[in-house]
Design a protein around this motif. Structure first.
Motif, mmCIF file in Angstrom:
data_model
loop_
_atom_site.group_PDB
_atom_site.id
_atom_site.type_symbol
_atom_site.label_atom_id
_atom_site.label_comp_id
_atom_site.label_asym_id
_atom_site.label_seq_id
_atom_site.Cartn_x
_atom_site.Cartn_y
_atom_site.Cartn_z
ATOM 1 N N MET A 1 39.316 54.123 3.153
ATOM 2 C CA MET A 1 40.192 53.008 3.510
ATOM 3 C C MET A 1 39.599 51.667 3.107
ATOM 4 O O MET A 1 40.324 50.727 2.757
ATOM 5 C CB MET A 1 40.454 53.002 5.020
ATOM 6 N N PHE A 2 38.268 51.583 3.156
ATOM 7 C CA PHE A 2 37.605 50.305 2.878
ATOM 8 C C PHE A 2 36.907 50.288 1.520
ATOM 9 O O PHE A 2 36.145 49.371 1.220
ATOM 10 C CB PHE A 2 36.600 49.999 3.986
ATOM 11 N N GLY A 3 37.167 51.300 0.695
ATOM 12 C CA GLY A 3 36.622 51.317 -0.658
ATOM 13 C C GLY A 3 35.120 51.497 -0.722
ATOM 14 O O GLY A 3 34.455 50.956 -1.621
ATOM 15 N N SER B 1 32.364 39.660 14.943
ATOM 16 C CA SER B 1 31.683 40.646 14.107
ATOM 17 C C SER B 1 32.117 42.039 14.541
ATOM 18 O O SER B 1 32.087 42.368 15.729
ATOM 19 C CB SER B 1 30.165 40.493 14.221
ATOM 20 N N ALA B 2 32.558 42.833 13.577
ATOM 21 C CA ALA B 2 33.115 44.147 13.883
ATOM 22 C C ALA B 2 32.381 45.244 13.119
ATOM 23 O O ALA B 2 31.854 45.020 12.022
ATOM 24 C CB ALA B 2 34.605 44.184 13.552
ATOM 25 N N ALA B 3 32.371 46.427 13.705
ATOM 26 C CA ALA B 3 31.744 47.589 13.071
ATOM 27 C C ALA B 3 32.570 48.825 13.389
ATOM 28 O O ALA B 3 33.299 48.864 14.387
ATOM 29 C CB ALA B 3 30.309 47.774 13.574
ATOM 30 N N ILE B 4 32.460 49.825 12.525
ATOM 31 C CA ILE B 4 33.144 51.100 12.735
ATOM 32 C C ILE B 4 32.144 52.232 12.617
ATOM 33 O O ILE B 4 31.472 52.375 11.585
ATOM 34 C CB ILE B 4 34.277 51.324 11.724
ATOM 35 N N MET B 5 32.036 53.032 13.674
ATOM 36 C CA MET B 5 31.275 54.269 13.610
ATOM 37 C C MET B 5 32.289 55.400 13.414
ATOM 38 O O MET B 5 33.132 55.640 14.268
ATOM 39 C CB MET B 5 30.475 54.517 14.896
ATOM 40 N N ASP B 6 32.207 56.060 12.279
ATOM 41 C CA ASP B 6 33.146 57.134 11.965
ATOM 42 C C ASP B 6 32.622 58.433 12.571
ATOM 43 O O ASP B 6 31.822 59.134 11.974
ATOM 44 C CB ASP B 6 33.296 57.260 10.447
ATOM 45 N N ALA B 7 33.092 58.733 13.778
ATOM 46 C CA ALA B 7 32.640 59.940 14.480
ATOM 47 C C ALA B 7 33.538 61.142 14.198
ATOM 48 O O ALA B 7 33.322 62.216 14.745
ATOM 49 C CB ALA B 7 32.587 59.677 15.991
ATOM 50 N N ASP B 8 34.538 60.951 13.337
ATOM 51 C CA ASP B 8 35.377 62.078 12.924
ATOM 52 C C ASP B 8 34.648 62.777 11.778
ATOM 53 O O ASP B 8 35.029 62.673 10.610
ATOM 54 C CB ASP B 8 36.757 61.577 12.487
ATOM 55 N N ILE B 9 33.586 63.496 12.130
ATOM 56 C CA ILE B 9 32.631 64.010 11.152
ATOM 57 C C ILE B 9 33.265 64.961 10.142
ATOM 58 O O ILE B 9 32.958 64.915 8.946
ATOM 59 C CB ILE B 9 31.463 64.722 11.873
ATOM 60 N N SER C 1 42.913 60.222 20.139
ATOM 61 C CA SER C 1 44.271 60.768 20.083
ATOM 62 C C SER C 1 44.225 62.186 20.605
ATOM 63 O O SER C 1 43.176 62.848 20.576
ATOM 64 C CB SER C 1 44.817 60.750 18.648
ATOM 65 N N GLY C 2 45.362 62.653 21.072
ATOM 66 C CA GLY C 2 45.418 64.003 21.589
ATOM 67 C C GLY C 2 45.514 65.041 20.499
ATOM 68 O O GLY C 2 45.133 66.193 20.684
ATOM 69 N N LYS C 3 46.034 64.647 19.331
ATOM 70 C CA LYS C 3 46.197 65.560 18.213
ATOM 71 C C LYS C 3 45.939 64.827 16.915
ATOM 72 O O LYS C 3 45.892 63.589 16.892
ATOM 73 C CB LYS C 3 47.607 66.167 18.206
ATOM 74 N N GLY C 4 45.777 65.582 15.830
ATOM 75 C CA GLY C 4 45.541 64.974 14.536
ATOM 76 C C GLY C 4 46.829 64.500 13.883
ATOM 77 O O GLY C 4 47.933 64.845 14.299
ATOM 78 N N GLY C 5 46.685 63.686 12.849
ATOM 79 C CA GLY C 5 47.823 63.253 12.072
ATOM 80 C C GLY C 5 48.648 62.131 12.657
ATOM 81 O O GLY C 5 49.776 61.894 12.209
ATOM 82 N N VAL C 6 48.115 61.439 13.667
ATOM 83 C CA VAL C 6 48.893 60.361 14.292
ATOM 84 C C VAL C 6 48.459 58.972 13.810
ATOM 85 O O VAL C 6 49.021 57.968 14.239
ATOM 86 C CB VAL C 6 48.814 60.432 15.832
ATOM 87 N N GLY C 7 47.470 58.908 12.927
ATOM 88 C CA GLY C 7 47.057 57.607 12.398
ATOM 89 C C GLY C 7 45.943 56.940 13.169
ATOM 90 O O GLY C 7 45.833 55.710 13.170
ATOM 91 N N LYS C 8 45.094 57.730 13.788
ATOM 92 C CA LYS C 8 43.989 57.192 14.591
ATOM 93 C C LYS C 8 43.031 56.360 13.732
ATOM 94 O O LYS C 8 42.586 55.283 14.152
ATOM 95 C CB LYS C 8 43.256 58.348 15.263
ATOM 96 N N SER C 9 42.727 56.839 12.540
ATOM 97 C CA SER C 9 41.810 56.101 11.670
ATOM 98 C C SER C 9 42.433 54.797 11.194
ATOM 99 O O SER C 9 41.741 53.784 11.045
ATOM 100 C CB SER C 9 41.402 56.961 10.470
ATOM 101 N N LEU C 10 43.747 54.802 10.960
ATOM 102 C CA LEU C 10 44.427 53.565 10.581
ATOM 103 C C LEU C 10 44.303 52.535 11.695
ATOM 104 O O LEU C 10 43.992 51.366 11.440
ATOM 105 C CB LEU C 10 45.905 53.847 10.288
ATOM 106 N N VAL C 11 44.528 52.972 12.928
ATOM 107 C CA VAL C 11 44.414 52.057 14.070
ATOM 108 C C VAL C 11 42.983 51.549 14.200
ATOM 109 O O VAL C 11 42.750 50.364 14.474
ATOM 110 C CB VAL C 11 44.875 52.742 15.368
ATOM 111 N N THR C 12 42.014 52.433 13.990
ATOM 112 C CA THR C 12 40.605 52.019 14.049
ATOM 113 C C THR C 12 40.326 50.935 13.018
ATOM 114 O O THR C 12 39.737 49.894 13.323
ATOM 115 C CB THR C 12 39.676 53.223 13.788
ATOM 116 N N GLY C 13 40.752 51.197 11.779
ATOM 117 C CA GLY C 13 40.510 50.240 10.709
ATOM 118 C C GLY C 13 41.197 48.913 10.941
ATOM 119 O O GLY C 13 40.590 47.846 10.778
ATOM 120 N N LEU C 14 42.465 48.953 11.339
ATOM 121 C CA LEU C 14 43.211 47.708 11.565
ATOM 122 C C LEU C 14 42.647 46.936 12.754
ATOM 123 O O LEU C 14 42.665 45.695 12.752
ATOM 124 C CB LEU C 14 44.692 48.012 11.794
ATOM 125 N N SER C 15 42.148 47.650 13.769
ATOM 126 C CA SER C 15 41.548 46.971 14.925
ATOM 127 C C SER C 15 40.318 46.183 14.501
ATOM 128 O O SER C 15 40.119 45.026 14.915
ATOM 129 C CB SER C 15 41.178 48.000 16.002
#
Length: 271
Positions: A78-80, A62-70, A38-52
């Motif tokens: 989101m996933f408990g 088989s799906a995986a998520i690398m959380d690079a938003d350190i 995303s170009g800026k924060g607060g637009v729901g990028k992590s939500l889109v990542t999770g839902l994807s």
């Protein structure tokens, strides 16, 4: 035009790109790496990542998520997933959700998830590289990389170090976001990364009485905007209180949605 050694400028560029690449763990076999930007924060990028990831998992992939938003990780919540720093002789092991999605995030490795990450860019970029090189991801069809907003060190590191097959751009209906979104798109193009399309988050609110869409931020212009850039609209995610409630409760895999059907079709076409 070639130099004295017979190499063309594009050959040097390709060689430099290859020099930045980081080899994955020998136990990691990922078919497709997808960056979510995303170009800026607060637009729901992590939500889109999770839902994807959830959408592809429901498709039997088989799906995986690398959380690079350190510095602003939200995927584990989101996933408990709490603290999880398991490792064996093969390397660091990702956490696995109830639905089988593999996740690695810095928050899982820290003693306290609220501790701030006060590190400089190169250190943060180094962590992202280690998430690729030192984690035993196993066999994965789609790895989604949740990147921090903007065009700084970490997105650059991901584009240069990982074999990214395409990016998903997340935007909101506000007019200002258009200019900022184009910066992220142009960065990907400069790095020769395919832009798969745009997902509009907070696109509308469904009226609880009549079910008609209410355009809180003004009627969406994402279709004409994407067409002007030659991009596909991969989905329009509504403002749904249930989405937020389930993410806050760590139940992202329980969310029912059909707003990313075009995204899943696009991703299936990559295999």
């Amino acid at each position: 035009m070639a130099d004295g050694h017979g190499k063309k400028p594009e050959d040097f560029k390709k060689q430099m790109e290859e020099n930045f690449r980081v080899a994955p763990s020998e136990y990691t076999h990922v078919k497709k790496v997808i960056g979510v930007v995303s170009g800026k924060g607060g637009v729901g990028k992590s939500l889109v990542t999770g839902l994807s990831a959830v959408a592809m998992s429901r498709k039997g992939r088989s799906a995986a998520i690398m959380d690079a938003d350190i510095t602003g990780p939200s995927i584990p919540k989101m996933f408990g997933i709490g603290k999880s720093n398991f490792a064996d002789e093969t390397g660091l092991l990702p956490a696995v959700t109830v639905g089988g999605i593999k996740i690695m995030s810095l928050n899982m490795l820290m003693d306290n998830e609220t501790d701030p990450v006060v590190w400089r860019g190169p250190v943060i970029a180094g962590i992202v590289k280690q998430f690729w090189s030192d984690v035993n991801w196993g066999d994965v069809d789609f790895m989604f990389v949740d990147m921090p907003p903007g065009t700084g060190d970490v997105p650059l590191t991901v584009f240069q170090s990982l074999p990214v097959d395409g990016i998903i751009v997340v935007a909101t209906p506000q007019e200002l976001v258009g200019m900022i979104v184009e910066k992220a798109i142009n960065m990907a193009k400069m790095m020769n990364i395919p832009v798969l399309g745009v997902v509009e988050n907070m696109s509308y609110l469904k009226c609880p009485h009549c079910g008609e869409p209410v355009y809180v931020f003004g009627e969406s212009r994402i279709d004409s905007y994407a067409e002007g850039l030659g991009l596909r609209v991969l989905g329009k995610i509504p403002m749904d209180p249930d989405f937020a409630a389930k993410c806050d409760a760590g139940e992202a895999e329980e969310i029912e949605f059909d707003c990313l059907d075009t995204l899943t079709e696009t991703l299936e076409g990559l295999l």
